[in-house]
Design an enzyme around this catalytic site. Structure first.
Site, PDB file in Angstrom:
ATOM      1  N   SER A 174      12.927 -11.199  12.059  1.00 59.51           N
ATOM      2  CA  SER A 174      12.049 -10.440  11.171  1.00 59.51           C
ATOM      3  C   SER A 174      12.725 -10.218   9.817  1.00 59.51           C
ATOM      4  O   SER A 174      13.075 -11.191   9.137  1.00 59.51           O
ATOM      5  CB  SER A 174      11.649  -9.126  11.841  1.00 59.51           C
ATOM      6  OG  SER A 174      10.561  -8.526  11.177  1.00 59.51           O
ATOM      7  N   HIS A 189       7.442 -10.328  19.079  1.00 59.32           N
ATOM      8  CA  HIS A 189       8.194 -10.298  17.829  1.00 59.32           C
ATOM      9  C   HIS A 189       9.708 -10.321  18.029  1.00 59.32           C
ATOM     10  O   HIS A 189      10.425 -10.833  17.174  1.00 59.32           O
ATOM     11  CB  HIS A 189       7.789  -9.042  17.044  1.00 59.32           C
ATOM     12  CG  HIS A 189       8.282  -9.031  15.639  1.00 59.32           C
ATOM     13  ND1 HIS A 189       7.970 -10.021  14.727  1.00 59.32           N
ATOM     14  CD2 HIS A 189       9.077  -8.139  14.969  1.00 59.32           C
ATOM     15  CE1 HIS A 189       8.533  -9.742  13.561  1.00 59.32           C
ATOM     16  NE2 HIS A 189       9.221  -8.625  13.687  1.00 59.32           N
ATOM     17  N   ASP A 215       3.311 -12.691  18.679  1.00 61.18           N
ATOM     18  CA  ASP A 215       3.863 -11.835  17.634  1.00 61.18           C
ATOM     19  C   ASP A 215       2.711 -11.113  16.938  1.00 61.18           C
ATOM     20  O   ASP A 215       1.894 -11.731  16.259  1.00 61.18           O
ATOM     21  CB  ASP A 215       4.646 -12.674  16.627  1.00 61.18           C
ATOM     22  CG  ASP A 215       5.437 -11.842  15.629  1.00 61.18           C
ATOM     23  OD1 ASP A 215       5.118 -10.649  15.457  1.00 61.18           O
ATOM     24  OD2 ASP A 215       6.377 -12.380  15.033  1.00 61.18           O
TER      25      ASP A 215
END
Length: 281
Positions: free
Chosen positions: A93, A252, A223
């Protein structure tokens, strides 16, 4: 609210010996989000997992330094202190975006970017709602920190369990100790609004075409934070030579739900780096 000393976080974790690997965590979490990966990857590598400024255990991030450069500079200092000019960089991320930016600056041997941030040129309504959700949680976090004082035997509130679904489709797949730490880290972040501002001001990720080391892009089908259909094309179009993996059963943060899988992906990237150097010679 100040947590008891047994719950106060460390600023980083380093373990193992061998080729250097740096693990960079997502927004609102901490280096502990890599715990199961560090445990496995350190059996053959020198692994460093720092906590970023503004996060739980990391240094402060004042408003006047709320930019991506401040986050990148912190990681560079950590690498310099370890004596590493370069390392294999792994990020998830926000951490994935930082890993790519560090590679652009010449600090990488390889990059494994898992659901990297920064992959959009504008904020769609869904992105704005997600950002507002993060900002709302950040604003209310001080009042919610009482949750962090609950003993492990007390079930987490339903809202916390709902939030965990942004990390993994099935929160039951997460180790209990990691679940508790995820809640503590998200509520304990020192300057989350500044980090969100830094993210918003810097997007989209730039200069990806300048990266000259192997890049492994990893995207997850489930995700819900950075959906693959809308965020992956930004990276695959600018990194046409990247190795791309699509995970069909993960969300995620796959490093928490399936650390063995993620360790395998990182080792694959390291192997790509070795072949890249052999060809360069």
């Amino acid at each position: 609210m100040r947590l008891p000393s047994r719950h106060r976080p460390s600023p980083s974790r380093r373990a193992g010996a061998g080729e250097p690997v740096v693990l960079l965590h997502p927004l609102m979490l901490s280096h502990h989000s890599w715990r199961p990966v560090v445990d496995r990857l350190s059996q053959g590598h020198d692994v460093l997992a720092p906590t970023l400024p503004g996060h739980w255990g990391g240094p402060p991030l004042p408003w006047h330094r709320a930019d991506l450069d401040s986050l990148v500079a912190h990681v560079e200092r950590q690498m310099d202190d370890a004596g590493w000019a370069t390392a294999h960089l792994v990020g998830n991320s926000l951490g994935g975006w930082l890993a790519l930016e560090l590679a652009r600056r010449g600090r990488a041997r390889s990059v494994t970017a898992i659901a990297p941030g920064g992959g959009h040129t504008f904020f769609a309504p869904r992105d704005l709602l997600l950002g507002l959700g993060f900002a709302g949680a950040a604003t209310l976090r001080r009042g919610l920190r009482a949750v962090n004082l609950l003993p492990a035997s007390v079930p987490l509130p339903p809202l916390a369990l709902v939030a965990l679904r942004t990390i993994a489709p099935d929160p039951a797949a997460l180790a209990p100790q990691d679940v508790r730490h995820l809640v503590r880290a998200s509520l304990g972040a020192s300057h989350p609004l500044q980090v969100i501002l830094a993210y918003a001001r810097a997007r989209p990720a730039r200069g990806l075409e300048d990266i000259d080391v192997p890049v492994h892009l990893v995207f997850a089908e489930h995700d819900v934070v950075l959906p693959t259909p809308t965020h992956a094309p930004y990276f695959t179009s600018r990194l046409p030579d990247a190795h791309v993996t699509h995970l069909t059963e993960h969300g995620h943060c796959p490093q928490l739900s399936d650390p063995d899988l993620v360790v395998g992906l990182v080792k694959e990237s390291i192997a790509l780096s070795g072949r890249h150097l052999a060809v360069a010679r």
